[in-house]
Design an enzyme around this catalytic site. Structure first.
Site, PDB file in Angstrom:
ATOM      1  N   GLU A  71       8.825   1.996   0.336  1.00 16.66           N
ATOM      2  CA  GLU A  71       7.500   3.221   0.816  1.00 16.66           C
ATOM      3  C   GLU A  71       8.653   4.089   2.159  1.00 16.66           C
ATOM      4  OE1 GLU A  71       3.158   2.873   2.341  1.00 16.66           O
ATOM      5  OE2 GLU A  71       4.451   1.205   2.232  1.00 16.66           O
ATOM      6  N   ASP A  89       8.378  -2.997  -0.668  1.00 22.31           N
ATOM      7  CA  ASP A  89       7.484  -2.691   0.399  1.00 22.31           C
ATOM      8  C   ASP A  89       7.532  -3.440   1.548  1.00 22.31           C
ATOM      9  OD1 ASP A  89       5.200  -1.706   1.800  1.00 22.31           O
ATOM     10  OD2 ASP A  89       3.733  -1.613   0.056  1.00 22.31           O
ATOM     11  N   ILE A  91       6.055  -3.839   4.660  1.00 23.84           N
ATOM     12  CA  ILE A  91       4.695  -4.325   4.965  1.00 23.84           C
ATOM     13  C   ILE A  91       3.330  -3.571   4.554  1.00 23.84           C
ATOM     14  CG2 ILE A  91       2.831  -4.380   7.231  1.00 23.84           C
ATOM     15  CD1 ILE A  91       4.407  -4.242   8.658  1.00 23.84           C
ATOM     16  N   ASP A  92       2.893  -4.933   3.310  1.00 24.49           N
ATOM     17  CA  ASP A  92       2.225  -4.219   2.155  1.00 24.49           C
ATOM     18  C   ASP A  92       1.038  -4.777   2.834  1.00 24.49           C
ATOM     19  OD1 ASP A  92       1.076  -2.409   0.094  1.00 24.49           O
ATOM     20  OD2 ASP A  92       0.121  -4.836  -0.670  1.00 24.49           O
ATOM     21  N   THR A  94      -0.401  -2.434   6.195  1.00 18.77           N
ATOM     22  CA  THR A  94       0.166  -2.039   7.038  1.00 18.77           C
ATOM     23  C   THR A  94      -1.477  -2.168   8.074  1.00 18.77           C
ATOM     24  OG1 THR A  94       1.727  -0.415   6.421  1.00 18.77           O
ATOM     25  CG2 THR A  94       1.251  -0.489   8.859  1.00 18.77           C
ATOM     26  N   ASP A 217       3.792  -1.403  -4.410  1.00 12.83           N
ATOM     27  CA  ASP A 217       3.027  -2.013  -4.463  1.00 12.83           C
ATOM     28  C   ASP A 217       2.635  -3.036  -4.909  1.00 12.83           C
ATOM     29  OD1 ASP A 217       2.503  -0.141  -2.036  1.00 12.83           O
ATOM     30  OD2 ASP A 217       1.302   1.185  -3.224  1.00 12.83           O
TER      31      ASP A 217
END
Length: 276
Positions: A71, A89, A91-92, A94, A217
């Protein structure tokens, strides 16, 4: 793919997920900068970037010939040239990381020639690691997951991100999902697609619907849901791409057709164009 290679990919993916989660928790307790991407609701932090770089370094140290689609980086601008691609990802969720300090996750997937091989979604705040390996099933902290509870549309607990998607508003899909909320048992909004889809695999949710997600995601959670026996497609029921932005429907298979029929019939009634 050889069993030994698959085992090595699984081992590294789980190591990366846990290590990234531990780093995010550590940095969460320290001051960090927050920036806007496209709007005030689309955040990125210095922690996102640090965690992603940390994962990339771990991957390339072991598999320098693999591609990475992340990402926060453009590490693999021509990612299609790689047979094996890591989709990550850091930190999905944030916004949840910044405000709530819960309901965020690390998402790491491995695809080989477009086929999902390994998926890991780690919730560091609860120490819950959801993972799956192609042909070997899905697990939560080594407990097998199986989506096998019979459920109808009116009994279903769903989760969605549609309500804050501008494209969904433009074509009326948000109104369709609002009507759907009145047909099902309940609707939830958690703010981390990877975690919400993992909850479908765990039976905590019966379905997840999103108008528009990036590959990082849903990349890992898709593998987990499918290995748990669930179904994952676009909202219109077409195959989900592994490397492109798409709508997503992850679902308990016992009411998949019922949910599909409802979404398609409502789109016909409202003359909304089909969207991937």
């Amino acid at each position: 793919m050889q069993a030994s290679t698959l085992a090595a990919l699984k081992e590294l993916a789980l190591q990366c997920a846990r290590s990234a989660g531990e780093l995010s928790l550590k940095r969460m307790k320290e001051p960090f900068t927050v920036e806007y991407k496209t709007s005030a609701s689309d955040l990125v932090t210095a922690v996102d970037k640090e965690v992603e770089n940390h994962v990339i370094q771990m991957i390339l140290a072991r598999f320098p010939d693999h591609g990475i689609l992340g990402e926060e980086s453009a590490h693999a601008e021509d990612y299609k040239q790689y047979d094996t691609l890591w989709v990550i990802d850091p930190i999905d969720g944030t916004t949840n990381f910044v405000h709530q300090q819960i309901n965020f996750s690390v998402s790491i997937a491995v695809y080989h020639k477009g086929e999902g091989m390994v998926g890991a979604v780690y919730d560091p705040s609860r120490d819950e690691l959801f993972y799956a390996v192609k042909g070997e099933g899905a697990f939560l902290n080594d407990r097998p997951l199986q989506v096998n509870r019979a459920v109808s549309l009116e009994q279903a607990l769903l989760c969605t991100s549609v309500f804050w998607n501008k494209r969904a508003e433009q074509i009326g899909v948000d109104l369709i999902v609002k009507k759907l909320a009145g047909k099902v048992r309940g609707m939830r909004l958690l703010g981390s697609a990877a975690l919400e889809m993992a909850y479908v695999a765990a039976g905590r949710l019966d379905g997840y619907v999103s108008m528009q997600l990036n590959a990082w995601d849903f990349g890992a959670a898709r593998i987990i849901v499918e290995e748990a026996g669930g179904r994952v497609t676009t909202m219109m029921g077409t195959p989900l791409p592994y490397d492109q932005k798409s709508s997503v429907m992850a679902c308990n298979p016992t009411f998949y057709e019922e949910l599909q029929h409802y979404l398609k019939s409502e789109q016909t009634d409202t003359d909304v164009p089909s969207q991937n």
